[in-house]
Write a protein that holds these residues in place. Structure first.
Motif, PDB file in Angstrom:
ATOM      1  N   ASN A 169      -3.851  -9.389  11.799  1.00  0.00           N
ATOM      2  CA  ASN A 169      -3.563  -7.961  11.984  1.00  0.00           C
ATOM      3  C   ASN A 169      -2.711  -7.410  10.835  1.00  0.00           C
ATOM      4  O   ASN A 169      -1.681  -6.775  11.046  1.00  0.00           O
ATOM      5  CB  ASN A 169      -2.879  -7.734  13.334  1.00  0.00           C
ATOM      6  CG  ASN A 169      -2.895  -6.274  13.727  1.00  0.00           C
ATOM      7  OD1 ASN A 169      -3.798  -5.538  13.344  1.00  0.00           O
ATOM      8  ND2 ASN A 169      -1.896  -5.854  14.485  1.00  0.00           N
ATOM      9  N   TYR A 170      -3.150  -7.692   9.609  1.00  0.00           N
ATOM     10  CA  TYR A 170      -2.368  -7.336   8.417  1.00  0.00           C
ATOM     11  C   TYR A 170      -2.636  -5.887   8.021  1.00  0.00           C
ATOM     12  O   TYR A 170      -3.773  -5.516   7.757  1.00  0.00           O
ATOM     13  CB  TYR A 170      -2.723  -8.283   7.266  1.00  0.00           C
ATOM     14  CG  TYR A 170      -1.728  -8.248   6.140  1.00  0.00           C
ATOM     15  CD1 TYR A 170      -0.536  -8.944   6.236  1.00  0.00           C
ATOM     16  CD2 TYR A 170      -1.975  -7.512   4.990  1.00  0.00           C
ATOM     17  CE1 TYR A 170       0.391  -8.910   5.198  1.00  0.00           C
ATOM     18  CE2 TYR A 170      -1.060  -7.485   3.951  1.00  0.00           C
ATOM     19  CZ  TYR A 170       0.129  -8.183   4.077  1.00  0.00           C
ATOM     20  OH  TYR A 170       1.027  -8.149   3.043  1.00  0.00           O
ATOM     21  N   PRO A 171      -1.598  -5.069   7.953  1.00  0.00           N
ATOM     22  CA  PRO A 171      -1.783  -3.634   7.655  1.00  0.00           C
ATOM     23  C   PRO A 171      -1.939  -3.378   6.163  1.00  0.00           C
ATOM     24  O   PRO A 171      -1.695  -4.246   5.323  1.00  0.00           O
ATOM     25  CB  PRO A 171      -0.486  -3.025   8.166  1.00  0.00           C
ATOM     26  CG  PRO A 171       0.535  -4.102   7.901  1.00  0.00           C
ATOM     27  CD  PRO A 171      -0.197  -5.403   8.194  1.00  0.00           C
ATOM     28  N   ILE A 172      -2.299  -2.150   5.835  1.00  0.00           N
ATOM     29  CA  ILE A 172      -2.270  -1.713   4.449  1.00  0.00           C
ATOM     30  C   ILE A 172      -0.807  -1.584   4.044  1.00  0.00           C
ATOM     31  O   ILE A 172      -0.013  -0.958   4.750  1.00  0.00           O
ATOM     32  CB  ILE A 172      -3.006  -0.357   4.287  1.00  0.00           C
ATOM     33  CG1 ILE A 172      -4.476  -0.478   4.693  1.00  0.00           C
ATOM     34  CG2 ILE A 172      -2.873   0.148   2.857  1.00  0.00           C
ATOM     35  CD1 ILE A 172      -5.225   0.835   4.710  1.00  0.00           C
ATOM     36  N   ARG A 173      -0.450  -2.172   2.928  1.00  0.00           N
ATOM     37  CA  ARG A 173       0.943  -2.164   2.473  1.00  0.00           C
ATOM     38  C   ARG A 173       1.174  -1.034   1.481  1.00  0.00           C
ATOM     39  O   ARG A 173       0.239  -0.517   0.863  1.00  0.00           O
ATOM     40  CB  ARG A 173       1.306  -3.513   1.814  1.00  0.00           C
ATOM     41  CG  ARG A 173       0.979  -4.730   2.672  1.00  0.00           C
ATOM     42  CD  ARG A 173       1.548  -4.687   4.062  1.00  0.00           C
ATOM     43  NE  ARG A 173       2.990  -4.557   4.020  1.00  0.00           N
ATOM     44  CZ  ARG A 173       3.771  -4.445   5.073  1.00  0.00           C
ATOM     45  NH1 ARG A 173       3.247  -4.426   6.285  1.00  0.00           N
ATOM     46  NH2 ARG A 173       5.071  -4.348   4.955  1.00  0.00           N
ATOM     47  N   GLY A 174       2.440  -0.628   1.316  1.00  0.00           N
ATOM     48  CA  GLY A 174       2.809   0.372   0.327  1.00  0.00           C
ATOM     49  C   GLY A 174       2.588   1.795   0.772  1.00  0.00           C
ATOM     50  O   GLY A 174       2.425   2.694  -0.050  1.00  0.00           O
ATOM     51  N   THR A 175       2.615   2.021   2.084  1.00  0.00           N
ATOM     52  CA  THR A 175       2.311   3.360   2.601  1.00  0.00           C
ATOM     53  C   THR A 175       3.541   4.172   2.970  1.00  0.00           C
ATOM     54  O   THR A 175       3.416   5.294   3.468  1.00  0.00           O
ATOM     55  CB  THR A 175       1.390   3.254   3.839  1.00  0.00           C
ATOM     56  OG1 THR A 175       2.059   2.474   4.838  1.00  0.00           O
ATOM     57  CG2 THR A 175       0.058   2.627   3.479  1.00  0.00           C
ATOM     58  N   PHE A 176       4.744   3.642   2.745  1.00  0.00           N
ATOM     59  CA  PHE A 176       5.959   4.364   3.104  1.00  0.00           C
ATOM     60  C   PHE A 176       6.046   5.681   2.372  1.00  0.00           C
ATOM     61  O   PHE A 176       5.801   5.765   1.181  1.00  0.00           O
ATOM     62  CB  PHE A 176       7.198   3.509   2.765  1.00  0.00           C
ATOM     63  CG  PHE A 176       8.487   4.261   2.988  1.00  0.00           C
ATOM     64  CD1 PHE A 176       9.018   4.378   4.264  1.00  0.00           C
ATOM     65  CD2 PHE A 176       9.167   4.854   1.929  1.00  0.00           C
ATOM     66  CE1 PHE A 176      10.210   5.071   4.481  1.00  0.00           C
ATOM     67  CE2 PHE A 176      10.343   5.547   2.128  1.00  0.00           C
ATOM     68  CZ  PHE A 176      10.860   5.649   3.410  1.00  0.00           C
ATOM     69  N   LYS A 177       6.407   6.721   3.105  1.00  0.00           N
ATOM     70  CA  LYS A 177       6.623   8.041   2.511  1.00  0.00           C
ATOM     71  C   LYS A 177       7.995   8.529   2.947  1.00  0.00           C
ATOM     72  O   LYS A 177       8.325   8.491   4.121  1.00  0.00           O
ATOM     73  CB  LYS A 177       5.556   9.026   3.006  1.00  0.00           C
ATOM     74  CG  LYS A 177       4.162   8.673   2.531  1.00  0.00           C
ATOM     75  CD  LYS A 177       3.129   9.612   3.124  1.00  0.00           C
ATOM     76  CE  LYS A 177       1.762   9.118   2.736  1.00  0.00           C
ATOM     77  NZ  LYS A 177       0.723   9.700   3.548  1.00  0.00           N
ATOM     78  N   SER A 178       8.768   9.002   2.002  1.00  0.00           N
ATOM     79  CA  SER A 178      10.115   9.473   2.334  1.00  0.00           C
ATOM     80  C   SER A 178      10.083  10.905   2.816  1.00  0.00           C
ATOM     81  O   SER A 178       9.183  11.644   2.611  1.00  0.00           O
ATOM     82  CB  SER A 178      11.041   9.323   1.135  1.00  0.00           C
ATOM     83  OG  SER A 178      10.550  10.058   0.056  1.00  0.00           O
TER      84      SER A 178
END
Length: 178
Positions: A169-178
């Motif tokens: 169940n590995y998500p897409i990484r690097g999606t953080f938005k401030s």
């Protein structure tokens, strides 16, 4: 030149190029039986590192196919340049030519001017690699500004084996938005 990068979990844009056969294809189209796609952007025939990388990639296409991941490589080369390059390639995956500069920009690629006419006769994209999931979202993106920076194929394919295992169940990484 300012380059706008594409972000993980966004939809891969509609970009077309031409196969050696003359068929125009969308880079995100997947072949039968595949629900994911790996798009490998290479600099062109003039780049010996690209030739080596594409030949090495051929050795991983079986594992990628087992993961239902289709592969295409593309450059801004002309049909003639691609046909000449095929003499140095030992690959069976589709390879396309004619990636336009506007599409290079749309993909957020770094673009270089040739150092001389001996190198090539057109601006070209530096290496990039995108892995698109079943929804054509960017699951993995690697965009480089020099030919020496490319994902290690064993590590990449091992990681894709982990990602594609539903138990992880590995998500897409690097999606953080401030």
């Amino acid at each position: 030149m300012y380059t706008q990068k594409m972000h993980p979990a966004t939809t891969f844009p509609e970009v077309k190029a031409t196969l050696q056969s003359g068929e125009t294809v969308s880079l995100s189209d997947k072949s039968e039986g595949c629900d994911w796609k790996m798009v490998v952007v290479y600099r062109g025939k003039h780049c010996p590192i690209c030739t080596k990388y594409l030949n090495k990639l051929e050795g991983f296409t079986g594992r990628l196919r087992e993961l239902n991941i289709d592969v295409v490589a593309v450059s801004g080369d002309s049909k003639e340049q691609l046909e000449e390059h095929l003499n140095d390639l030992s690959i069976n995956f589709p390879i396309a030519y004619g990636l336009s500069q506007s599409d290079m920009e749309k993909l957020g690629l770094y673009i270089s001017e040739p150092r001389s006419e001996k190198e090539t006769d057109h601006n070209f994209a530096e290496p990039a690699l995108f892995v698109l999931n079943g929804d054509n979202e960017i699951h993995i993106a690697e965009i480089a500004n020099a030919p020496f920076v490319r994902p290690d194929l064993e590590q990449l394919v091992s990681g894709l084996e982990f990602i594609r295992n539903p138990e992880n169940n590995y998500p897409i990484r690097g999606t953080f938005k401030s």
